[in-house]
Design a protein around this motif. Structure first.
Motif, PDB file in Angstrom:
ATOM      1  N   LYS A   1      65.011 -55.396  -5.750  1.00  0.00           N
ATOM      2  CA  LYS A   1      65.096 -55.287  -4.296  1.00  0.00           C
ATOM      3  C   LYS A   1      65.883 -56.465  -3.727  1.00  0.00           C
ATOM      4  CE  LYS A   1      62.605 -51.574  -3.810  1.00  0.00           C
ATOM      5  NZ  LYS A   1      63.174 -50.327  -3.211  1.00  0.00           N
ATOM      6  N   ARG A   2      66.370 -56.278  -2.509  1.00  0.00           N
ATOM      7  CA  ARG A   2      67.108 -57.339  -1.842  1.00  0.00           C
ATOM      8  C   ARG A   2      66.183 -58.145  -0.931  1.00  0.00           C
ATOM      9  NH1 ARG A   2      72.450 -57.096  -2.564  1.00  0.00           N
ATOM     10  NH2 ARG A   2      73.373 -55.118  -3.213  1.00  0.00           N
ATOM     11  N   THR A   3      66.533 -59.383  -0.711  1.00  0.00           N
ATOM     12  CA  THR A   3      65.795 -60.245   0.208  1.00  0.00           C
ATOM     13  C   THR A   3      65.664 -59.585   1.576  1.00  0.00           C
ATOM     14  OG1 THR A   3      66.623 -62.202  -0.926  1.00  0.00           O
ATOM     15  CG2 THR A   3      65.738 -62.516   1.276  1.00  0.00           C
TER      16      THR A   3
ATOM     17  N   ALA B   1      60.585 -59.049   1.456  1.00  0.00           N
ATOM     18  CA  ALA B   1      60.669 -59.650   0.132  1.00  0.00           C
ATOM     19  C   ALA B   1      61.516 -60.924   0.130  1.00  0.00           C
ATOM     20  CB  ALA B   1      61.245 -58.647  -0.850  1.00  0.00           C
ATOM     21  N   SER B   2      61.056 -61.882  -0.651  1.00  0.00           N
ATOM     22  CA  SER B   2      61.817 -63.133  -0.816  1.00  0.00           C
ATOM     23  C   SER B   2      61.983 -63.403  -2.307  1.00  0.00           C
ATOM     24  CB  SER B   2      61.081 -64.292  -0.145  1.00  0.00           C
ATOM     25  OG  SER B   2      59.839 -64.513  -0.772  1.00  0.00           O
ATOM     26  N   THR B   3      62.948 -64.254  -2.629  1.00  0.00           N
ATOM     27  CA  THR B   3      63.255 -64.503  -4.050  1.00  0.00           C
ATOM     28  C   THR B   3      62.063 -65.116  -4.784  1.00  0.00           C
ATOM     29  OG1 THR B   3      64.264 -66.605  -3.430  1.00  0.00           O
ATOM     30  CG2 THR B   3      65.739 -64.713  -3.664  1.00  0.00           C
ATOM     31  N   ASN B   4      61.211 -65.859  -4.083  1.00  0.00           N
ATOM     32  CA  ASN B   4      60.054 -66.453  -4.772  1.00  0.00           C
ATOM     33  C   ASN B   4      58.944 -65.429  -5.053  1.00  0.00           C
ATOM     34  OD1 ASN B   4      58.803 -66.154  -2.289  1.00  0.00           O
ATOM     35  ND2 ASN B   4      58.719 -68.335  -1.829  1.00  0.00           N
ATOM     36  N   GLN B   5      59.185 -64.185  -4.686  1.00  0.00           N
ATOM     37  CA  GLN B   5      58.258 -63.111  -5.050  1.00  0.00           C
ATOM     38  C   GLN B   5      58.731 -62.344  -6.284  1.00  0.00           C
ATOM     39  OE1 GLN B   5      58.046 -61.323  -1.031  1.00  0.00           O
ATOM     40  NE2 GLN B   5      55.868 -61.873  -1.021  1.00  0.00           N
ATOM     41  N   THR B   6      59.809 -62.801  -6.876  1.00  0.00           N
ATOM     42  CA  THR B   6      60.232 -62.268  -8.167  1.00  0.00           C
ATOM     43  C   THR B   6      59.163 -62.600  -9.196  1.00  0.00           C
ATOM     44  OG1 THR B   6      62.608 -62.381  -7.705  1.00  0.00           O
ATOM     45  CG2 THR B   6      61.921 -62.501 -10.020  1.00  0.00           C
ATOM     46  N   SER B   7      58.594 -61.579  -9.822  1.00  0.00           N
ATOM     47  CA  SER B   7      57.460 -61.807 -10.700  1.00  0.00           C
ATOM     48  C   SER B   7      57.071 -60.496 -11.377  1.00  0.00           C
ATOM     49  CB  SER B   7      56.265 -62.323  -9.887  1.00  0.00           C
ATOM     50  OG  SER B   7      55.187 -62.710 -10.722  1.00  0.00           O
ATOM     51  N   MET B   8      56.100 -60.601 -12.295  1.00  0.00           N
ATOM     52  CA  MET B   8      55.448 -59.430 -12.866  1.00  0.00           C
ATOM     53  C   MET B   8      54.185 -59.173 -12.042  1.00  0.00           C
ATOM     54  SD  MET B   8      55.061 -57.047 -15.187  1.00  0.00           S
ATOM     55  CE  MET B   8      55.618 -57.333 -16.861  1.00  0.00           C
TER      56      MET B   8
ATOM     57  N   LEU C   1      59.254 -57.095 -10.843  1.00  0.00           N
ATOM     58  CA  LEU C   1      60.022 -57.057  -9.598  1.00  0.00           C
ATOM     59  C   LEU C   1      61.014 -58.208  -9.571  1.00  0.00           C
ATOM     60  CD1 LEU C   1      60.525 -56.034  -6.653  1.00  0.00           C
ATOM     61  CD2 LEU C   1      58.747 -57.646  -5.943  1.00  0.00           C
ATOM     62  N   THR C   2      62.265 -57.878  -9.304  1.00  0.00           N
ATOM     63  CA  THR C   2      63.300 -58.881  -9.100  1.00  0.00           C
ATOM     64  C   THR C   2      63.806 -58.769  -7.675  1.00  0.00           C
ATOM     65  OG1 THR C   2      63.962 -58.758 -11.416  1.00  0.00           O
ATOM     66  CG2 THR C   2      65.525 -59.762  -9.878  1.00  0.00           C
TER      67      THR C   2
END
Lengths: 114, 115
Positions: free
Chosen positions: A13-15, A81-88, A111-112
């Motif tokens: 997903k995008r920011t 969504a923000s980049t620091n929510q990139t996670s499993m 999620l990336t």
């Protein structure tokens, strides 16, 4: 066997986008949970629900919300969504009662956010 | 607040040798303790739990764990390791303050079993 399914295995997903992660369990469990897993940090609890329309914050609820309209389904929402929510992201469910409490996990959604 | 410590990021053991993965906990009240295993790109699988009773609990795949109240530990053990045991292992404790529902996990220990 308990089965917990998650809507996507991989998601990009995008920011700033609103993101929905869905989780369904087929064992009539009262409790459902959302965790995020990051290397070296283990699993951290975001939210959990012990009944339909009931929810409680976990350790890291900021930036997330949840919805439980039906007993078998628990949704995690990233409002922006923000980049620091990139996670499993891992969903789990458990029963309530004597001798229970172990949680059963879904396969996870990686999620990336770019 | 409750917490779980897994002091080793990685444990290496030769196939056929006994293995131990360490876990210590901190929680008010009587703990409920759990071990989970995670294989690559998979969710967590439940291995075993301690609720009450015998301090030595047996679980799936030949694993067992020993509850030691005085040392606040719950180490995972197996008498003879297999290469297929190589995975990420998590210890967890449930909190009496959330009705025993929510779990607090350790950071995980990667077990590597060499042939």
């Amino acid at each position: 066997d308990v089965k917990v399914t998650q809507s996507s295995r991989y998601l990009v997903k995008r920011t700033g986008e609103k993101v929905f992660l869905e989780c369904v369990q087929d064992m009539d469990h009262e409790n459902m949970f959302w965790y995020r897993q990051d290397p070296g940090l283990g699993l951290r609890l975001i939210y959990f629900s012990y009944d339909v329309k009931m929810k409680e914050k976990g350790d890291i609820p900021e930036g997330y919300s949840v919805s439980r309209e039906k007993k078998e389904r628990f949704s995690l929402i990233l409002e922006s969504a923000s980049t620091n929510q990139t996670s499993m992201y891992l969903c789990a469910s458990s029963a309530t009662g004597q001798g229970a409490y172990e949680q059963y996990f879904g396969p996870g959604t990686r999620l990336t956010v770019t | 607040a409750q917490s779980v410590a897994q002091p080793e990021d990685q444990v290496n053991v030769a196939e056929g040798n006994p293995l131990t993965v360490k876990c210590t906990y901190s929680v008010s009240g009587n703990p409920y303790l759990f071990w989970y295993v995670q294989y690559p790109n998979r969710g967590l699988q439940f291995l075993l739990k301690y609720i009450t009773g015998d301090n030595l609990v047996k679980g799936s795949y030949g694993f067992e764990a020993e509850f030691n109240k005085s040392q606040t530990s719950f180490h995972l053990k197996k008498p003879s390791a297999l290469v297929s045991d190589s995975a990420l292992y998590f210890c967890a404790v449930s909190s009496p303050y959330t009705g025993r529902r929510a779990l607090t996990f350790g950071s995980g220990t990667r077990l590597q079993v060499q042939p």
